[in-house]
Scaffold this motif. Structure first.
Motif, PDB file in Angstrom:
ATOM      1  N   PHE A 117      -4.592   1.608   2.060  1.00 55.81           N
ATOM      2  CA  PHE A 117      -5.902   0.962   1.971  1.00 55.81           C
ATOM      3  C   PHE A 117      -5.783  -0.516   1.605  1.00 55.81           C
ATOM      4  CE2 PHE A 117      -9.545  -0.395  -0.574  1.00 55.81           C
ATOM      5  CZ  PHE A 117     -10.577  -0.161   0.320  1.00 55.81           C
ATOM      6  N   PHE A 118      -4.938  -0.846   0.620  1.00 53.14           N
ATOM      7  CA  PHE A 118      -4.856  -2.226   0.142  1.00 53.14           C
ATOM      8  C   PHE A 118      -4.213  -3.152   1.167  1.00 53.14           C
ATOM      9  CE2 PHE A 118      -5.026   0.451  -3.665  1.00 53.14           C
ATOM     10  CZ  PHE A 118      -6.211  -0.040  -4.199  1.00 53.14           C
ATOM     11  N   ALA A 119      -3.189  -2.677   1.869  1.00 52.82           N
ATOM     12  CA  ALA A 119      -2.552  -3.495   2.906  1.00 52.82           C
ATOM     13  C   ALA A 119      -3.522  -3.755   4.056  1.00 52.82           C
ATOM     14  CB  ALA A 119      -1.287  -2.802   3.416  1.00 52.82           C
ATOM     15  N   ILE A 120      -4.268  -2.723   4.435  1.00 45.07           N
ATOM     16  CA  ILE A 120      -5.242  -2.877   5.524  1.00 45.07           C
ATOM     17  C   ILE A 120      -6.347  -3.834   5.096  1.00 45.07           C
ATOM     18  CG2 ILE A 120      -7.008  -1.665   6.869  1.00 45.07           C
ATOM     19  CD1 ILE A 120      -5.103   0.807   6.746  1.00 45.07           C
ATOM     20  N   GLU A 121      -6.841  -3.692   3.875  1.00 45.76           N
ATOM     21  CA  GLU A 121      -7.887  -4.597   3.378  1.00 45.76           C
ATOM     22  C   GLU A 121      -7.416  -6.041   3.411  1.00 45.76           C
ATOM     23  OE1 GLU A 121     -11.177  -4.547   2.277  1.00 45.76           O
ATOM     24  OE2 GLU A 121     -11.051  -2.647   3.323  1.00 45.76           O
ATOM     25  N   MET A 122      -6.201  -6.287   2.935  1.00 51.00           N
ATOM     26  CA  MET A 122      -5.655  -7.649   2.910  1.00 51.00           C
ATOM     27  C   MET A 122      -5.537  -8.192   4.330  1.00 51.00           C
ATOM     28  SD  MET A 122      -4.576 -10.091   0.926  1.00 51.00           S
ATOM     29  CE  MET A 122      -4.148  -9.314  -0.606  1.00 51.00           C
ATOM     30  N   ALA A 123      -5.049  -7.373   5.243  1.00 45.13           N
ATOM     31  CA  ALA A 123      -4.905  -7.807   6.641  1.00 45.13           C
ATOM     32  C   ALA A 123      -6.264  -8.108   7.259  1.00 45.13           C
ATOM     33  CB  ALA A 123      -4.173  -6.729   7.452  1.00 45.13           C
ATOM     34  N   MET A 124      -7.258  -7.263   6.963  1.00 40.78           N
ATOM     35  CA  MET A 124      -8.589  -7.480   7.542  1.00 40.78           C
ATOM     36  C   MET A 124      -9.208  -8.770   7.011  1.00 40.78           C
ATOM     37  SD  MET A 124     -10.431  -3.762   8.053  1.00 40.78           S
ATOM     38  CE  MET A 124     -10.689  -3.462   6.338  1.00 40.78           C
ATOM     39  N   GLU A 125      -9.000  -9.075   5.749  1.00 40.82           N
ATOM     40  CA  GLU A 125      -9.606 -10.270   5.157  1.00 40.82           C
ATOM     41  C   GLU A 125      -8.868 -11.547   5.551  1.00 40.82           C
ATOM     42  OE1 GLU A 125     -12.422 -10.411   3.334  1.00 40.82           O
ATOM     43  OE2 GLU A 125     -12.717  -8.251   3.484  1.00 40.82           O
ATOM     44  N   LYS A 126      -7.545 -11.475   5.637  1.00 36.55           N
ATOM     45  CA  LYS A 126      -6.752 -12.696   5.819  1.00 36.55           C
ATOM     46  C   LYS A 126      -6.282 -12.951   7.247  1.00 36.55           C
ATOM     47  CE  LYS A 126      -5.459 -13.403   1.162  1.00 36.55           C
ATOM     48  NZ  LYS A 126      -6.647 -13.964   0.626  1.00 36.55           N
ATOM     49  N   ASN A 127      -5.945 -11.908   7.980  1.00 32.41           N
ATOM     50  CA  ASN A 127      -5.286 -12.091   9.277  1.00 32.41           C
ATOM     51  C   ASN A 127      -6.173 -11.851  10.498  1.00 32.41           C
ATOM     52  OD1 ASN A 127      -2.918 -12.485   7.770  1.00 32.41           O
ATOM     53  ND2 ASN A 127      -2.439 -10.318   7.827  1.00 32.41           N
TER      54      ASN A 127
END
Length: 159
Positions: free
Chosen positions: A78-88
């Protein structure tokens, strides 16, 4: 009249990349197709290949991947996906929206509310946006009430 282009209006759909979110969004896309819209589902590359095999050809849903920016060996929690969705992913989605809207036929972007970063992208592209919540209404109301519960002290901001 020979140069007139006859195409259907397009709706872009951006699900949160998890099964309980993608499946209902695919059903919504099929319903839009049945009502005269071309639908384009935009998903991160890592889940794109899993989704494509489940799309019924009769539903005519175009599924397009965007890079998530995560290493191939990175966990997809969940946290890796959230970071990717927000930043990348926003920059890639924005480019995709502009490309698909070159002819001005993108009429709406439907965004899973857990992928709310895509709302800002649609706004920057000046395309109307609608939120989609695939879970029960009670779940949404509970989540929406959290800021008020924190503010009133019913729960703490640490859970």
């Amino acid at each position: 009249m020979g140069n007139m282009k006859c195409t259907r209006p397009k709706i872009i759909l951006v699900p949160y990349p998890a099964q309980g979110h993608v499946t209902p969004m695919l059903k919504l896309a099929a319903a839009f197709n049945n009502r005269g819209f071309d639908t384009i589902m935009i998903t991160p590359e890592y889940i794109h290949h899993q989704i494509v095999s489940y799309i019924e050809p009769k539903d005519q849903i175009l599924c397009m991947p965007i890079p998530d920016g995560l290493d191939k060996d990175s966990p997809r929690d969940f946290f890796a996906i959230e970071m990717a969705m927000e930043k990348n992913m926003p920059v890639h989605l924005e480019g995709m929206v502009h490309k698909l809207d070159e002819d001005g036929e993108v009429v709406c972007v439907v965004v899973d509310l857990l992928a709310s970063w895509a709302i800002e992208v649609a706004n920057r592209c000046r395309v109307p946006v609608a939120g989609f919540w695939p879970a029960m209404l009670a779940t949404y109301q509970m989540i929406a009430a959290i800021p008020d519960m924190v503010r009133t002290g019913l729960i703490s901001d640490t859970g």
